[in-house]
Design a protein around this motif. Structure first.
Motif, PDB file in Angstrom:
ATOM      1  N   PRO A 119       0.867  -1.047  -0.082  1.00 45.59           N
ATOM      2  CA  PRO A 119       0.207   0.020  -0.079  1.00 45.59           C
ATOM      3  C   PRO A 119       0.863   1.374   0.033  1.00 45.59           C
ATOM      4  N   LEU A 120       0.333   2.273  -0.630  1.00 45.77           N
ATOM      5  CA  LEU A 120       1.058   3.542  -0.824  1.00 45.77           C
ATOM      6  C   LEU A 120       0.290   4.639   0.240  1.00 45.77           C
ATOM      7  N   SER A 121       0.862   5.823   0.191  1.00 43.26           N
ATOM      8  CA  SER A 121       0.438   6.870   1.013  1.00 43.26           C
ATOM      9  C   SER A 121      -1.113   7.268   1.002  1.00 43.26           C
ATOM     10  N   ASP A 122      -1.300   7.122  -0.381  1.00 39.46           N
ATOM     11  CA  ASP A 122      -2.674   7.583  -0.827  1.00 39.46           C
ATOM     12  C   ASP A 122      -3.722   6.524  -0.682  1.00 39.46           C
ATOM     13  N   GLY A 123      -3.155   5.356  -0.060  1.00 38.26           N
ATOM     14  CA  GLY A 123      -4.102   4.095  -0.178  1.00 38.26           C
ATOM     15  C   GLY A 123      -4.106   3.362  -1.314  1.00 38.26           C
ATOM     16  N   THR A 124      -3.701   3.943  -2.537  1.00 40.89           N
ATOM     17  CA  THR A 124      -3.458   2.911  -3.816  1.00 40.89           C
ATOM     18  C   THR A 124      -2.458   1.691  -3.143  1.00 40.89           C
ATOM     19  N   VAL A 125      -2.880   0.843  -4.039  1.00 37.09           N
ATOM     20  CA  VAL A 125      -1.942  -0.486  -3.564  1.00 37.09           C
ATOM     21  C   VAL A 125      -1.277  -0.874  -5.070  1.00 37.09           C
ATOM     22  N   ILE A 126       0.123  -1.158  -4.814  1.00 35.78           N
ATOM     23  CA  ILE A 126       0.981  -1.785  -5.668  1.00 35.78           C
ATOM     24  C   ILE A 126       0.686  -3.292  -5.704  1.00 35.78           C
TER      25      ILE A 126
END
Ligand code: HEM
Ligand code: SF4
Lengths: 400, 65
Positions: free
Chosen positions: A297-304
């Protein structure tokens, strides 16, 4: 949905930071298309980039023989993907530790007079030669290759042959494909010979140190790793540094007022060098290509998603408004300049201290010994080599 | 201020030694060594800068009242 951005971003005009970097951080990650046509997910924000450089869930093993779905940078490039080398822990830590010993502050400082001597010699030759001249040819490329020769213990008499092989192998000189192949084989063979001669007559150089580690304890370094890492130092440390020396000097010369500011106060050299490292990335971040072995997961909630090919954008992190006040302004007095140009985490550039030292010595020597140094063509017409690992200026005509 | 550093995670960037040579040194392999765990006041800014720049966040600072 809009079409993915093409990456690397174009440097047009050549002296301006690419427009694509403005507003890029609205999203924590964007999809980009690489020169090969393959897609990768590019991480844009400083905090994420910095954290992910240190994250084991991103593997640097990008060999398609082991991971057939990993993105390719260009269609034919396998530079960083040797199936016999594992770039992840634990193998990586073992070998990296043997190499980084050569780059302690003390050992780098011991090379400072060497770099100074090379600069003095190159500038003397410039003065004795014709004007205008190409700064890359006359200065920016010879400096790091000579320092690396000293570091590796390449004897003086082999220096020209060595540089020819390296330049051919790394396509610094444009050679026909067969000649490049010959250089690649020639270099591999030369490194073998160098290793043999150092085994007979060890010196205080890096290659002798690596051999010692290998011969004392066979588990520490295989013969293949020994050659691979020696060659890797050339790939990682030569054109990168050369290109940055050229590009940062060209940018300074384009901003005459900055040159005068530095000439009035040499203590500005280190912070100027850092600021030029931050803004003037001489290459794109294609070399940071990694592969997600888990969801992240990234800082804006997107998930790689697991299985994604990921790029960590140093240039976007370096322009992050949250971290750098007025990021698009070139400020040679900037403090707290913890840019991402050398990466972060476990893989942090092994040669960063060496590169910084060379950049400092080069900048001061040029501006001090050639006080009237200037570009011989308008800065916004300097040609850039685009789309590759290094994107500095291909030619920098200067006069004085 | 108390300073500690984790040699196991140190990746030999040499950054701390350049930023605060009075406080940080390196062993033969390049791993960080803390010379002065309780640095005098005038070195505090440099030590904080070193801690922030450490690529592996291996430097810990505890501030006292
Ligand atoms: C201005 C010049 C340079 C720049 C911008 C630069 C940049 C980088 C970056 C960003 C990385 C990390 C890549 C990643 O994590 O994916 C790296 C790694 C590396 N660099 Fe540099 N570098 C420079 C000069 C040098 C020099 C002079 C040397 C050595 C002679 C060197 C040796 C290495 C090595 C060995 C690695 C791999 C470290 C590892 O995988 O643990 N670099 N460099
Ligand atoms: S800054 Fe961090 S990684 Fe670099 S030498 Fe110091 S402790 Fe080690």
């Amino acid at each position: 949905m809009t079409a993915p951005l093409s990456y690397p971003f174009p440097w047009t005009p050549p002296m301006e930071i690419p427009d694509a970097l403005r507003g890029l951080r609205d999203q924590a990650a964007v999809t980009v298309t690489l020169p090969s046509g393959d897609r990768a997910l590019m991480v844009t924000r400083y905090a994420d980039v910095r954290a992910l450089f240190a994250d084991h869930r991103l593997s640097r093993n990008i060999s398609r023989r082991q991971r057939p779905d990993v993105a390719r940078i260009s269609a034919d490039n396998e530079l960083f993907a040797d199936p016999e080398i594992n770039p992840d822990p634990p193998d990586h830590i073992r070998v990296r530790g043997l190499v980084t010993r050569a780059f302690t502050a003390r050992r780098v400082e011991a090379l400072r007079p060497v770099a100074q001597g090379v600069c003095d010699e190159l500038i003397a030759a410039m003065k004795a030669g014709t004007r205008p001249t190409d700064l890359n040819e006359a200065f920016a490329y010879p400096l790091p290759i000579r320092v690396i020769c000293r570091l590796l213990g390449v004897p003086l008499e082999d220096r020209d042959r060595f540089r020819y092989l390296v330049d051919g192998f790394l396509s610094v000189t444009k050679l026909p494909v067969e000649e490049m192949q010959r250089c690649r084989e020639g270099l591999w063979q030369y490194l073998g010979e160098l290793i043999d001669s150092k085994r007979e007559q060890p010196g205080d150089d890096l290659v002798s140190g690596l051999i010692k580690a290998r011969d004392e304890d066979n588990n520490r370094l295989s013969e293949h790793e020994l050659r691979f890492w020696t060659q890797g130092l050339l790939i990682a440390g030569y054109v990168t540094t050369a290109s940055q020396i050229g590009a940062s000097t060209a940018v300074l010369l384009h901003h005459r007022e900055l040159v005068e500011e530095i000439q009035a106060d040499w203590s500005l050299v280190p912070s100027a060098v850092e600021e030029l490292l931050r803004t003037q990335i001489m290459g794109s971040s294609v070399g940071t290509l990694r592969y997600a072995v888990e969801d992240i997961p990234l800082s804006d909630g997107t998930v790689i998603a697991k299985g994604t090919s990921v790029l960590l954008s140093e240039e976007s992190a370096n322009m992050d408004e949250e971290v750098f006040p007025e990021p698009f302004r070139l400020d040679i007095r900037r403090t707290d300049n913890h840019h991402m140009t050398f990466g972060a985490g476990l893989h942090y550039c092994a040669g960063a201290a060496l590169a910084r030292m060379e950049l400092q010595v080069a900048t001061r020597s040029l501006l001090e010994q050639l006080p009237d140094l200037r570009l011989a063509v308008p800065g916004d017409r300097l040609p850039r080599g685009l789309g590759g690992f290094t994107e500095g200026f291909t030619e920098i005509p200067v006069t004085w | 201020m108390r300073v500690t550093a984790d040699r196991d995670t140190c990746t030999v960037s040499s950054l701390c030694v350049y930023r605060a040579p009075e406080v940080f040194d390196q062993d033969e392999d390049g791993h960080v060594v803390v010379l002065r765990p309780d640095p005098p006041e005038h070195l505090h800014p440099a030590v904080r800068d070193a801690a922030r720049s450490c690529p592996t966040r291996s430097i810990r600072i505890t501030e006292e009242e």
